[in-house]
Motif scaffolding. Sequence first.
Motif, PDB file in Angstrom:
ATOM      1  N   PHE A 194      -5.711 -14.536  -7.565  1.00  0.00           N
ATOM      2  CA  PHE A 194      -6.071 -13.242  -6.990  1.00  0.00           C
ATOM      3  C   PHE A 194      -5.002 -12.247  -7.424  1.00  0.00           C
ATOM      4  CE2 PHE A 194      -6.071  -9.920  -3.768  1.00  0.00           C
ATOM      5  CZ  PHE A 194      -7.426  -9.700  -3.543  1.00  0.00           C
ATOM      6  N   ILE A 195      -5.410 -11.160  -8.039  1.00  0.00           N
ATOM      7  CA  ILE A 195      -4.483 -10.160  -8.569  1.00  0.00           C
ATOM      8  C   ILE A 195      -4.655  -8.854  -7.802  1.00  0.00           C
ATOM      9  CG2 ILE A 195      -3.668  -8.974 -10.633  1.00  0.00           C
ATOM     10  CD1 ILE A 195      -3.575 -11.958 -11.021  1.00  0.00           C
ATOM     11  N   LEU A 196      -3.556  -8.250  -7.374  1.00  0.00           N
ATOM     12  CA  LEU A 196      -3.631  -6.941  -6.723  1.00  0.00           C
ATOM     13  C   LEU A 196      -2.376  -6.140  -7.016  1.00  0.00           C
ATOM     14  CD1 LEU A 196      -2.877  -7.005  -2.901  1.00  0.00           C
ATOM     15  CD2 LEU A 196      -2.270  -8.893  -4.419  1.00  0.00           C
ATOM     16  N   SER A 197      -2.467  -4.829  -6.827  1.00  0.00           N
ATOM     17  CA  SER A 197      -1.312  -3.972  -7.054  1.00  0.00           C
ATOM     18  C   SER A 197      -0.674  -3.584  -5.728  1.00  0.00           C
ATOM     19  CB  SER A 197      -1.718  -2.702  -7.821  1.00  0.00           C
ATOM     20  OG  SER A 197      -2.415  -1.802  -6.968  1.00  0.00           O
ATOM     21  N   TYR A 198       0.614  -3.362  -5.795  1.00  0.00           N
ATOM     22  CA  TYR A 198       1.400  -2.898  -4.647  1.00  0.00           C
ATOM     23  C   TYR A 198       0.829  -1.578  -4.124  1.00  0.00           C
ATOM     24  CZ  TYR A 198       5.814  -1.599  -2.236  1.00  0.00           C
ATOM     25  OH  TYR A 198       6.779  -1.239  -1.329  1.00  0.00           O
ATOM     26  N   GLU A 199       0.435  -0.717  -5.055  1.00  0.00           N
ATOM     27  CA  GLU A 199      -0.071   0.602  -4.680  1.00  0.00           C
ATOM     28  C   GLU A 199      -1.409   0.504  -3.948  1.00  0.00           C
ATOM     29  OE1 GLU A 199       3.028   0.863  -7.568  1.00  0.00           O
ATOM     30  OE2 GLU A 199       1.115  -0.192  -7.744  1.00  0.00           O
ATOM     31  N   ASP A 200      -2.291  -0.384  -4.417  1.00  0.00           N
ATOM     32  CA  ASP A 200      -3.575  -0.563  -3.736  1.00  0.00           C
ATOM     33  C   ASP A 200      -3.392  -1.171  -2.352  1.00  0.00           C
ATOM     34  OD1 ASP A 200      -5.305   0.595  -5.466  1.00  0.00           O
ATOM     35  OD2 ASP A 200      -5.990  -1.255  -6.420  1.00  0.00           O
ATOM     36  N   LEU A 201      -2.426  -2.060  -2.210  1.00  0.00           N
ATOM     37  CA  LEU A 201      -2.167  -2.653  -0.899  1.00  0.00           C
ATOM     38  C   LEU A 201      -1.699  -1.588   0.078  1.00  0.00           C
ATOM     39  CD1 LEU A 201      -2.141  -5.249   0.767  1.00  0.00           C
ATOM     40  CD2 LEU A 201       0.195  -5.677  -0.053  1.00  0.00           C
ATOM     41  N   HIS A 202      -0.919  -0.636  -0.410  1.00  0.00           N
ATOM     42  CA  HIS A 202      -0.498   0.489   0.419  1.00  0.00           C
ATOM     43  C   HIS A 202      -1.684   1.378   0.791  1.00  0.00           C
ATOM     44  CE1 HIS A 202       3.793   1.226   1.259  1.00  0.00           C
ATOM     45  NE2 HIS A 202       4.032   0.402   0.264  1.00  0.00           N
ATOM     46  N   ASN A 204      -5.075   0.923   0.438  1.00  0.00           N
ATOM     47  CA  ASN A 204      -6.284   0.310   0.998  1.00  0.00           C
ATOM     48  C   ASN A 204      -5.920  -0.982   1.730  1.00  0.00           C
ATOM     49  OD1 ASN A 204      -8.119   2.238  -0.443  1.00  0.00           O
ATOM     50  ND2 ASN A 204      -7.264   1.204  -2.237  1.00  0.00           N
ATOM     51  N   PHE A 205      -5.035  -0.869   2.703  1.00  0.00           N
ATOM     52  CA  PHE A 205      -4.446  -2.050   3.322  1.00  0.00           C
ATOM     53  C   PHE A 205      -5.507  -2.978   3.929  1.00  0.00           C
ATOM     54  CE2 PHE A 205      -2.203  -4.421   6.656  1.00  0.00           C
ATOM     55  CZ  PHE A 205      -1.139  -4.921   5.920  1.00  0.00           C
ATOM     56  N   LYS A 206      -6.377  -2.455   4.740  1.00  0.00           N
ATOM     57  CA  LYS A 206      -7.349  -3.324   5.409  1.00  0.00           C
ATOM     58  C   LYS A 206      -8.296  -3.973   4.407  1.00  0.00           C
ATOM     59  CE  LYS A 206     -10.387  -3.748   9.384  1.00  0.00           C
ATOM     60  NZ  LYS A 206     -10.911  -3.094  10.615  1.00  0.00           N
ATOM     61  N   MET A 207      -8.732  -3.216   3.415  1.00  0.00           N
ATOM     62  CA  MET A 207      -9.638  -3.768   2.413  1.00  0.00           C
ATOM     63  C   MET A 207      -8.973  -4.906   1.647  1.00  0.00           C
ATOM     64  SD  MET A 207     -11.567  -1.852  -0.771  1.00  0.00           S
ATOM     65  CE  MET A 207     -10.088  -1.688  -1.761  1.00  0.00           C
ATOM     66  N   LYS A 208      -7.707  -4.719   1.268  1.00  0.00           N
ATOM     67  CA  LYS A 208      -7.004  -5.738   0.492  1.00  0.00           C
ATOM     68  C   LYS A 208      -6.687  -6.965   1.345  1.00  0.00           C
ATOM     69  CE  LYS A 208      -7.277  -3.811  -3.392  1.00  0.00           C
ATOM     70  NZ  LYS A 208      -8.110  -4.448  -4.441  1.00  0.00           N
ATOM     71  N   THR A 221     -10.151 -11.855  12.018  1.00  0.00           N
ATOM     72  CA  THR A 221     -10.614 -11.213  13.241  1.00  0.00           C
ATOM     73  C   THR A 221      -9.865  -9.902  13.431  1.00  0.00           C
ATOM     74  OG1 THR A 221      -8.930 -12.287  14.611  1.00  0.00           O
ATOM     75  CG2 THR A 221     -11.026 -13.476  14.276  1.00  0.00           C
ATOM     76  N   GLU A 222     -10.381  -9.038  14.289  1.00  0.00           N
ATOM     77  CA  GLU A 222      -9.708  -7.766  14.556  1.00  0.00           C
ATOM     78  C   GLU A 222      -8.346  -8.013  15.187  1.00  0.00           C
ATOM     79  OE1 GLU A 222      -9.245  -3.859  14.009  1.00  0.00           O
ATOM     80  OE2 GLU A 222     -11.007  -5.026  13.377  1.00  0.00           O
ATOM     81  N   GLU A 223      -8.268  -9.027  16.013  1.00  0.00           N
ATOM     82  CA  GLU A 223      -6.996  -9.366  16.671  1.00  0.00           C
ATOM     83  C   GLU A 223      -5.956  -9.803  15.637  1.00  0.00           C
ATOM     84  OE1 GLU A 223      -5.267 -12.305  20.202  1.00  0.00           O
ATOM     85  OE2 GLU A 223      -7.297 -12.587  19.413  1.00  0.00           O
ATOM     86  N   LEU A 224      -6.379 -10.634  14.678  1.00  0.00           N
ATOM     87  CA  LEU A 224      -5.465 -11.096  13.638  1.00  0.00           C
ATOM     88  C   LEU A 224      -5.051  -9.930  12.745  1.00  0.00           C
ATOM     89  CD1 LEU A 224      -3.947 -13.277  12.111  1.00  0.00           C
ATOM     90  CD2 LEU A 224      -6.082 -13.872  10.934  1.00  0.00           C
ATOM     91  N   TYR A 225      -5.988  -9.055  12.416  1.00  0.00           N
ATOM     92  CA  TYR A 225      -5.649  -7.906  11.578  1.00  0.00           C
ATOM     93  C   TYR A 225      -4.626  -7.001  12.266  1.00  0.00           C
ATOM     94  CZ  TYR A 225      -5.922  -3.557   9.009  1.00  0.00           C
ATOM     95  OH  TYR A 225      -5.595  -2.420   8.317  1.00  0.00           O
ATOM     96  N   GLU A 231       3.169  -6.568  12.398  1.00  0.00           N
ATOM     97  CA  GLU A 231       4.295  -7.364  11.948  1.00  0.00           C
ATOM     98  C   GLU A 231       4.712  -7.091  10.503  1.00  0.00           C
ATOM     99  OE1 GLU A 231       6.204  -9.343  13.820  1.00  0.00           O
ATOM    100  OE2 GLU A 231       4.997  -8.583  15.497  1.00  0.00           O
ATOM    101  N   THR A 232       3.839  -6.482   9.706  1.00  0.00           N
ATOM    102  CA  THR A 232       4.198  -6.213   8.309  1.00  0.00           C
ATOM    103  C   THR A 232       4.541  -4.758   8.065  1.00  0.00           C
ATOM    104  OG1 THR A 232       1.878  -5.908   7.641  1.00  0.00           O
ATOM    105  CG2 THR A 232       2.798  -8.139   7.481  1.00  0.00           C
ATOM    106  N   ASN A 233       4.652  -3.978   9.130  1.00  0.00           N
ATOM    107  CA  ASN A 233       5.195  -2.635   9.019  1.00  0.00           C
ATOM    108  C   ASN A 233       6.651  -2.743   8.565  1.00  0.00           C
ATOM    109  OD1 ASN A 233       6.931  -0.423  10.420  1.00  0.00           O
ATOM    110  ND2 ASN A 233       4.877   0.440  10.359  1.00  0.00           N
ATOM    111  N   PHE A 234       7.089  -1.887   7.633  1.00  0.00           N
ATOM    112  CA  PHE A 234       8.437  -2.025   7.083  1.00  0.00           C
ATOM    113  C   PHE A 234       9.518  -1.847   8.146  1.00  0.00           C
ATOM    114  CE2 PHE A 234       6.259  -2.037   3.143  1.00  0.00           C
ATOM    115  CZ  PHE A 234       7.129  -2.595   2.212  1.00  0.00           C
ATOM    116  N   GLU A 235       9.271  -1.006   9.140  1.00  0.00           N
ATOM    117  CA  GLU A 235      10.240  -0.850  10.223  1.00  0.00           C
ATOM    118  C   GLU A 235      10.367  -2.149  10.999  1.00  0.00           C
ATOM    119  OE1 GLU A 235      12.223   1.650  10.787  1.00  0.00           O
ATOM    120  OE2 GLU A 235      11.396   2.863   9.155  1.00  0.00           O
TER     121      GLU A 235
END
Length: 296
Positions: A194-202, A204-208, A221-225, A231-235
């Motif tokens: 699976f290939i993705l770009s850092y920019e697309d993850l930024h 289109n986060f939910k889609m990626k 699930t919505e709860e897992l998302y 938890e993956t917020n940079f702060e």
Amino acid sequence: MAEIQKDTVNICKGYFLPPFVTEEWLEQASSAFNPRETDLFVISYPKSGTHWLSHIVYLLVSKEILSKHYLGEIATVLDIPLGDEVQLDVRKVGQLSKLRSTEALVSSMPDPRLFFTHFPYEFLPKNPIAKYIYIYRNPKDAIISMHSYLQNNLHYEGIGSFDEFFQFYIENNCFNYCEHIKSYIEHKDDPNFFILSYEDLHKNFKMKVTEISNFFDIELTEELYELIVKETNFETMRENIFINNKSTMKEGTTFYLKGKVGRWKSSLSQGQSEKIDEILLSKLGEEFIKQYIIYY
């Protein structure tokens, strides 16, 4: 201009490696490791979102907050030798540190095991069933992030200003980004890649994240998302002692910066930006650049 201390950056096959990693170690780690069919790999060129994506994958698989040290117990950097009892001399730190990534530890890790690495494709331990995710980033942001990381890391000295580092990096053929990304893009149609770009993850986060969960056959699930978003917020990651390993960083610095896209616009000179463009064009070609390199 101050001369960068070459013995502290350890250039091997065009890659910046820690001073204690040799070419022999690199080849040993690649050849000695036998991946299982259930293994998950996160791969990138350095400073392209490896830890960020690894944490997303961990949360998808475990469905719980990280509660132990990220390196060793959950994920393993593969560009170090595997052995039952290995020690390394951390140059300039003046102490011996045991490698947490030992053969016994790796063997005892429960399935699915999560690994992350910066290996180029030629060194990647391969299994036709194991799953691999490759994340790439526009090289102008990656080189800026790399300078900040090396400058703040205790393993390296004499990195100098960004201008000094940039000149050294280009002149010593360390900019092997092109070979790295090309070696993986060639496998974009492999069913276990699976290939993705850092920019697309930024952008289109939910889609990626949804696409990644589908790749792993995991129900998002919505709860897992919402857990992943939190938890993956940079702060949040900078505050998590199990992810942000400050033991290798100079006092007052952090492993994670801001993770922003487009930092190169205010950091690179016109000449530096054009030099990268020139290298990309000569090694990748115009069509490849248009399709894969994203400059937001």
